[in-house]
Design a protein around this motif. Structure first.
Motif, PDB file in Angstrom:
ATOM      1  N   ALA A 381       0.714  -1.298   0.005  1.00 54.51           N
ATOM      2  CA  ALA A 381      -0.087   0.062  -0.138  1.00 54.51           C
ATOM      3  C   ALA A 381       1.075   1.313  -0.004  1.00 54.51           C
ATOM      4  O   ALA A 381       0.515   2.166  -0.558  1.00 54.51           O
ATOM      5  CB  ALA A 381      -1.031   0.094   1.174  1.00 54.51           C
ATOM      6  N   ASN A 382       2.030   1.255   0.724  1.00 53.49           N
ATOM      7  CA  ASN A 382       2.605   2.456   1.137  1.00 53.49           C
ATOM      8  C   ASN A 382       4.152   2.310   0.331  1.00 53.49           C
ATOM      9  O   ASN A 382       4.844   3.599   0.326  1.00 53.49           O
ATOM     10  CB  ASN A 382       2.697   2.627   2.480  1.00 53.49           C
ATOM     11  CG  ASN A 382       1.595   2.812   3.127  1.00 53.49           C
ATOM     12  OD1 ASN A 382       0.567   3.564   2.685  1.00 53.49           O
ATOM     13  ND2 ASN A 382       1.307   2.213   4.008  1.00 53.49           N
ATOM     14  N   GLY A 383       4.656   1.203  -0.175  1.00 59.71           N
ATOM     15  CA  GLY A 383       5.889   1.407  -0.815  1.00 59.71           C
ATOM     16  C   GLY A 383       6.953   1.372   0.048  1.00 59.71           C
ATOM     17  O   GLY A 383       6.875   1.376   1.357  1.00 59.71           O
ATOM     18  N   VAL A 384       8.119   1.680  -0.295  1.00 56.45           N
ATOM     19  CA  VAL A 384       9.437   1.943   0.487  1.00 56.45           C
ATOM     20  C   VAL A 384       9.860   3.185   0.497  1.00 56.45           C
ATOM     21  O   VAL A 384       9.273   3.925  -0.618  1.00 56.45           O
ATOM     22  CB  VAL A 384      10.369   0.959   0.108  1.00 56.45           C
ATOM     23  CG1 VAL A 384      10.129  -0.645   0.225  1.00 56.45           C
ATOM     24  CG2 VAL A 384      10.886   1.418  -1.378  1.00 56.45           C
ATOM     25  N   THR A 385      10.716   3.757   1.282  1.00 56.38           N
ATOM     26  CA  THR A 385      10.950   5.210   1.426  1.00 56.38           C
ATOM     27  C   THR A 385      12.304   5.118   0.522  1.00 56.38           C
ATOM     28  O   THR A 385      13.064   4.351   0.093  1.00 56.38           O
ATOM     29  CB  THR A 385      11.302   5.751   2.773  1.00 56.38           C
ATOM     30  OG1 THR A 385      12.411   4.758   3.121  1.00 56.38           O
ATOM     31  CG2 THR A 385       9.996   5.248   3.778  1.00 56.38           C
ATOM     32  N   GLU A 386      12.634   6.521   0.129  1.00 54.96           N
ATOM     33  CA  GLU A 386      13.830   6.978  -0.700  1.00 54.96           C
ATOM     34  C   GLU A 386      14.951   6.340   0.399  1.00 54.96           C
ATOM     35  O   GLU A 386      15.964   5.842  -0.126  1.00 54.96           O
ATOM     36  CB  GLU A 386      13.867   8.360  -1.039  1.00 54.96           C
ATOM     37  CG  GLU A 386      12.899   8.724  -1.894  1.00 54.96           C
ATOM     38  CD  GLU A 386      13.562   8.565  -3.411  1.00 54.96           C
ATOM     39  OE1 GLU A 386      14.680   7.826  -3.629  1.00 54.96           O
ATOM     40  OE2 GLU A 386      12.842   8.836  -4.446  1.00 54.96           O
ATOM     41  N   GLN A 387      14.813   6.693   1.536  1.00 54.73           N
ATOM     42  CA  GLN A 387      15.883   6.134   2.670  1.00 54.73           C
ATOM     43  C   GLN A 387      16.291   4.717   2.348  1.00 54.73           C
ATOM     44  O   GLN A 387      17.435   4.305   2.509  1.00 54.73           O
ATOM     45  CB  GLN A 387      15.670   6.765   3.737  1.00 54.73           C
ATOM     46  CG  GLN A 387      17.047   6.354   4.685  1.00 54.73           C
ATOM     47  CD  GLN A 387      18.473   7.264   4.129  1.00 54.73           C
ATOM     48  OE1 GLN A 387      18.304   8.245   3.937  1.00 54.73           O
ATOM     49  NE2 GLN A 387      19.537   6.545   4.074  1.00 54.73           N
ATOM     50  N   ASN A 443       8.398   0.069  -5.904  1.00 60.16           N
ATOM     51  CA  ASN A 443       6.838   0.133  -5.410  1.00 60.16           C
ATOM     52  C   ASN A 443       6.042  -0.904  -6.187  1.00 60.16           C
ATOM     53  O   ASN A 443       4.944  -1.201  -5.919  1.00 60.16           O
ATOM     54  CB  ASN A 443       6.537   1.359  -5.120  1.00 60.16           C
ATOM     55  CG  ASN A 443       7.285   2.124  -3.805  1.00 60.16           C
ATOM     56  OD1 ASN A 443       7.649   1.348  -3.124  1.00 60.16           O
ATOM     57  ND2 ASN A 443       7.403   3.290  -4.079  1.00 60.16           N
ATOM     58  N   ARG A 444       6.235  -0.463  -7.670  1.00 59.16           N
ATOM     59  CA  ARG A 444       5.476  -1.258  -8.347  1.00 59.16           C
ATOM     60  C   ARG A 444       5.527  -2.732  -8.321  1.00 59.16           C
ATOM     61  O   ARG A 444       4.407  -3.533  -8.470  1.00 59.16           O
ATOM     62  CB  ARG A 444       5.761  -0.897 -10.033  1.00 59.16           C
ATOM     63  CG  ARG A 444       5.139  -1.881 -11.020  1.00 59.16           C
ATOM     64  CD  ARG A 444       5.484  -1.255 -12.463  1.00 59.16           C
ATOM     65  NE  ARG A 444       6.767  -1.190 -12.639  1.00 59.16           N
ATOM     66  CZ  ARG A 444       7.695  -2.223 -12.830  1.00 59.16           C
ATOM     67  NH1 ARG A 444       7.109  -3.586 -12.961  1.00 59.16           N
ATOM     68  NH2 ARG A 444       8.918  -1.953 -13.003  1.00 59.16           N
ATOM     69  N   ILE A 445       6.561  -3.390  -8.087  1.00 56.08           N
ATOM     70  CA  ILE A 445       6.983  -4.689  -7.926  1.00 56.08           C
ATOM     71  C   ILE A 445       6.662  -5.375  -6.698  1.00 56.08           C
ATOM     72  O   ILE A 445       5.987  -6.384  -6.667  1.00 56.08           O
ATOM     73  CB  ILE A 445       8.499  -4.959  -8.071  1.00 56.08           C
ATOM     74  CG1 ILE A 445       9.004  -4.865  -9.549  1.00 56.08           C
ATOM     75  CG2 ILE A 445       8.730  -6.486  -7.737  1.00 56.08           C
ATOM     76  CD1 ILE A 445      10.543  -4.454  -9.633  1.00 56.08           C
ATOM     77  N   ALA A 446       6.396  -4.361  -5.737  1.00 53.43           N
ATOM     78  CA  ALA A 446       5.803  -4.864  -4.292  1.00 53.43           C
ATOM     79  C   ALA A 446       4.243  -5.035  -4.521  1.00 53.43           C
ATOM     80  O   ALA A 446       3.992  -5.797  -4.146  1.00 53.43           O
ATOM     81  CB  ALA A 446       6.062  -3.581  -3.277  1.00 53.43           C
ATOM     82  N   ALA A 447       3.836  -3.900  -5.209  1.00 56.37           N
ATOM     83  CA  ALA A 447       2.156  -4.308  -5.404  1.00 56.37           C
ATOM     84  C   ALA A 447       1.913  -5.476  -6.238  1.00 56.37           C
ATOM     85  O   ALA A 447       0.795  -6.214  -5.968  1.00 56.37           O
ATOM     86  CB  ALA A 447       1.855  -3.044  -6.267  1.00 56.37           C
ATOM     87  N   GLU A 448       2.732  -5.972  -7.119  1.00 54.41           N
ATOM     88  CA  GLU A 448       2.547  -7.182  -7.895  1.00 54.41           C
ATOM     89  C   GLU A 448       2.939  -8.449  -7.211  1.00 54.41           C
ATOM     90  O   GLU A 448       2.230  -9.374  -7.310  1.00 54.41           O
ATOM     91  CB  GLU A 448       3.257  -7.134  -9.322  1.00 54.41           C
ATOM     92  CG  GLU A 448       3.247  -8.258 -10.237  1.00 54.41           C
ATOM     93  CD  GLU A 448       4.206  -8.374 -11.375  1.00 54.41           C
ATOM     94  OE1 GLU A 448       4.729  -7.174 -11.659  1.00 54.41           O
ATOM     95  OE2 GLU A 448       4.293  -9.237 -12.216  1.00 54.41           O
ATOM     96  N   TYR A 449       4.066  -8.387  -6.445  1.00 60.20           N
ATOM     97  CA  TYR A 449       4.307  -9.642  -5.926  1.00 60.20           C
ATOM     98  C   TYR A 449       4.295  -9.962  -4.516  1.00 60.20           C
ATOM     99  O   TYR A 449       3.848 -11.080  -4.040  1.00 60.20           O
ATOM    100  CB  TYR A 449       5.833  -9.816  -6.289  1.00 60.20           C
ATOM    101  CG  TYR A 449       6.272 -10.160  -7.595  1.00 60.20           C
ATOM    102  CD1 TYR A 449       6.210 -11.393  -7.999  1.00 60.20           C
ATOM    103  CD2 TYR A 449       6.819  -9.162  -8.381  1.00 60.20           C
ATOM    104  CE1 TYR A 449       6.826 -11.892  -9.424  1.00 60.20           C
ATOM    105  CE2 TYR A 449       6.973  -9.664  -9.624  1.00 60.20           C
ATOM    106  CZ  TYR A 449       6.896 -10.807 -10.195  1.00 60.20           C
ATOM    107  OH  TYR A 449       7.448 -11.243 -11.441  1.00 60.20           O
ATOM    108  N   LEU A 450       4.078  -9.151  -3.582  1.00 61.65           N
ATOM    109  CA  LEU A 450       4.020  -9.041  -2.292  1.00 61.65           C
ATOM    110  C   LEU A 450       2.609  -8.866  -1.566  1.00 61.65           C
ATOM    111  O   LEU A 450       2.529  -8.782  -0.312  1.00 61.65           O
ATOM    112  CB  LEU A 450       5.051  -8.054  -1.673  1.00 61.65           C
ATOM    113  CG  LEU A 450       6.452  -8.107  -1.869  1.00 61.65           C
ATOM    114  CD1 LEU A 450       7.378  -7.218  -1.072  1.00 61.65           C
ATOM    115  CD2 LEU A 450       6.998  -9.722  -1.529  1.00 61.65           C
ATOM    116  N   GLN A 451       1.697  -9.255  -2.298  1.00 66.79           N
ATOM    117  CA  GLN A 451       0.158  -9.370  -1.864  1.00 66.79           C
ATOM    118  C   GLN A 451       0.261 -10.557  -1.064  1.00 66.79           C
ATOM    119  O   GLN A 451       0.641 -11.718  -1.514  1.00 66.79           O
ATOM    120  CB  GLN A 451      -0.713  -9.303  -3.061  1.00 66.79           C
ATOM    121  CG  GLN A 451      -0.669  -8.381  -4.033  1.00 66.79           C
ATOM    122  CD  GLN A 451      -1.434  -6.929  -3.663  1.00 66.79           C
ATOM    123  OE1 GLN A 451      -2.200  -7.076  -2.315  1.00 66.79           O
ATOM    124  NE2 GLN A 451      -1.499  -5.971  -4.280  1.00 66.79           N
TER     125      GLN A 451
END
Length: 504
Positions: A381-387, A443-451
């Protein structure tokens, strides 16, 4: 003493390669600087030299037809050698599961006039090592030797490759060890989790087959001999080497050792794995122990997928980065539910997965699984941060040279690149591929794979707090599917009576 000497030599070559690797500014690594030329340094052997930023890799084919990648370091009097064939245990005949493993086990158990003890004694006299192994997709052999007596050491390798004895005593020893393993694996939570996962997600694929008492007992000397000639052939043989030897010096040694192998063989092809649909509730395998092992598996990107490096960087932040990962920070540091939880991406020619796992008290198993799913939902939902992205890239690029701190590791990494067909310039461009990953990518890959619903959870132990399970098995039971692909539960007695050679 021998090991200390080898370590000393290995460290020296590692220093030079580490320095070479560290001199590559990752953000500016330019693969176009790599130069491939044919060096006319031999009238008989054409050598293609890759002058990479990481190392100089010499590529050549011996007069006997063996394809070799060599990193030459003249100041180090030691040679690390790797050989590989892209055929593994998954092609064992049905009912003979364990045959490839038996074959590789026997490769340093005697050859020619030397029985097992005499062969081991001769290796000690030569200050060398030699052994073989296999996985589902490939078979490997490795050797390490001093270049001062490389002729004698490679002569012993040649004897093993062309005149293996496969004596009765070591075969029976192998069988005893395997039969003990078959009995003790029923109390190994890691093995039980992997078995349940394979049976649920790829039940009909050779990768899910297991050894059994019958399959091990059925192995004979003649079967091992025939299997060796099926796997270890000249066609498709890959060789990598690192050490103090030139192509002109190495080529005749390899030809003498390996030219006696059969030219080719016919083996069944392995089909790509398509995992079954993920289960929306955990499978629980009952095992009396104070902790529960929780594993979770989903489809992952292939090695040649454009999203692979994005997933690789994302995995560091999610679960692959040790104490810096989100799972460790939340489930260990914040909640005290586990000593360790981690994730990783596994790739191969036929199977690609994103896996994770950790242990927790039985009483907290339900909370532990919910915590993993909460972290999945949050990163989706929120992705990772730049840091986080910057930290992941810094670690993955900065620690990369540590994978090359010995001749043995360098030879193995070269072989990995060859088997995965990543290209001779892979070491030069790898860090730049990591650096090229963007925040939008991960963030796009997280939404696709880590559901969370992508993952099948397996729990081995006596877990509490799990409201719904897909199936509960005793340790000796197996997952089976009905004709509609739904899971069926069998009583242990029924399972034990099933004439199914795939399951131990």
């Amino acid at each position: 003493m021998m090991n200390k000497f080898k370590l000393g030599l290995g460290a020296s070559v590692a220093v030079s390669l580490l320095l070479a690797a560290c001199q590559v500014p990752a953000e500016t690594a330019d693969t176009t600087t790599a130069m491939d030329v044919v060096a006319p340094d031999s009238d008989e052997l054409a050598v293609t030299v890759h002058e990479g930023d990481f190392a100089t890799i010499q590529q050549f084919t011996t007069p006997g037809g063996i394809s070799v990648w060599l990193v030459e370091e003249p100041s180090i009097p030691i040679m690390a050698l790797r050989m590989a064939w892209e055929t593994g245990a998954a092609t064992d005949p049905e009912g003979l599961e364990g045959l490839t493993n038996a074959t590789t086990y026997m490769m340093n158990e005697g050859a020619g006039d030397l029985d097992s003890l005499a062969f081991a004694t001769r290796m000690e006299e030569l200050n060398m090592s030699f052994g073989c192994g296999s996985d589902n997709e490939a078979t490997y052999c490795s050797a390490s030797m001093l270049t001062d007596n490389a002729d004698d050491a490679m002569g012993l390798v040649a004897l093993a490759m062309t005149e293996p004895r496969f004596d009765t005593d070591p075969i029976e020893r192998f069988k005893r060890e395997e039969l003990i393993g078959i009995r003790t694996r029923e109390t190994n939570d890691g093995y039980l989790a992997a078995r349940a996962r394979d049976q649920a997600l790829m039940p009909d694929h050779p990768f899910s087959r297991e050894t059994s008492e019958d399959s091990i007992t059925a192995i004979t000397q003649d079967l091992i001999m025939a299997r060796k000639d099926q796997i270890m052939v000249q066609d498709g043989l890959l060789v990598t080497a690192v050490g103090a030897m030139s192509p002109d010096e190495l080529a005749p040694l390899l030809d003498a050792a390996l030219s006696g192998l059969p030219e080719s063989s016919e083996l069944p092809a392995i089909q790509d794995v398509t995992l079954n649909a993920p289960l929306q509730a955990p499978i629980v395998v009952d095992l009396p122990q104070p902790q529960s092992l929780v594993s979770f598996t989903a489809t992952g990107p292939a090695r040649d997928d454009p999203d692979f490096f994005g997933a690789y960087v994302l995995n560091y932040t999610f679960g692959g980065g040790g104490f810096e990962s989100r799972l460790m920070k939340d489930l260990r540091v914040e909640k005290g539910l586990t000593y360790g939880v981690s994730t990783g991406i596994s790739t191969g020619d036929h199977l690609n997965t994103w896996r994770g796992g950790g242990r927790t008290k039985n009483e907290s198993a339900g909370e532990f699984i919910e915590g993993i799913k909460t972290e999945m939902n949050d990163i989706v939902a929120n992705g990772v941060t730049e840091q986080e992205l910057s930290d992941a890239k810094a670690y993955l690029t900065g620690s990369y040279p540590l994978s090359f701190d010995s001749n043995s590791k360098i030879a193995s990494n070269l072989m990995g690149v060859r088997l995965e067909e990543l290209g001779v310039d892979y070491f030069d461009k790898r860090n730049s591929l990591v650096e090229a990953v963007t925040l939008d990518d991960v963030n796009r890959i997280a939404a696709e794979y880590l559901q969370p619903e992508n993952f099948t959870f397996i729990v081995v132990g006596e877990p509490d707090g799990i409201e719904e399970t897909a199936l509960t098995l005793d340790a000796g039971e197996v997952v089976t599917l009905d004709e509609a692909g739904d899971m069926e539960e069998h009583e242990a007695e029924e399972t034990d009576a099933m004439p199914d050679p795939d399951h131990g």
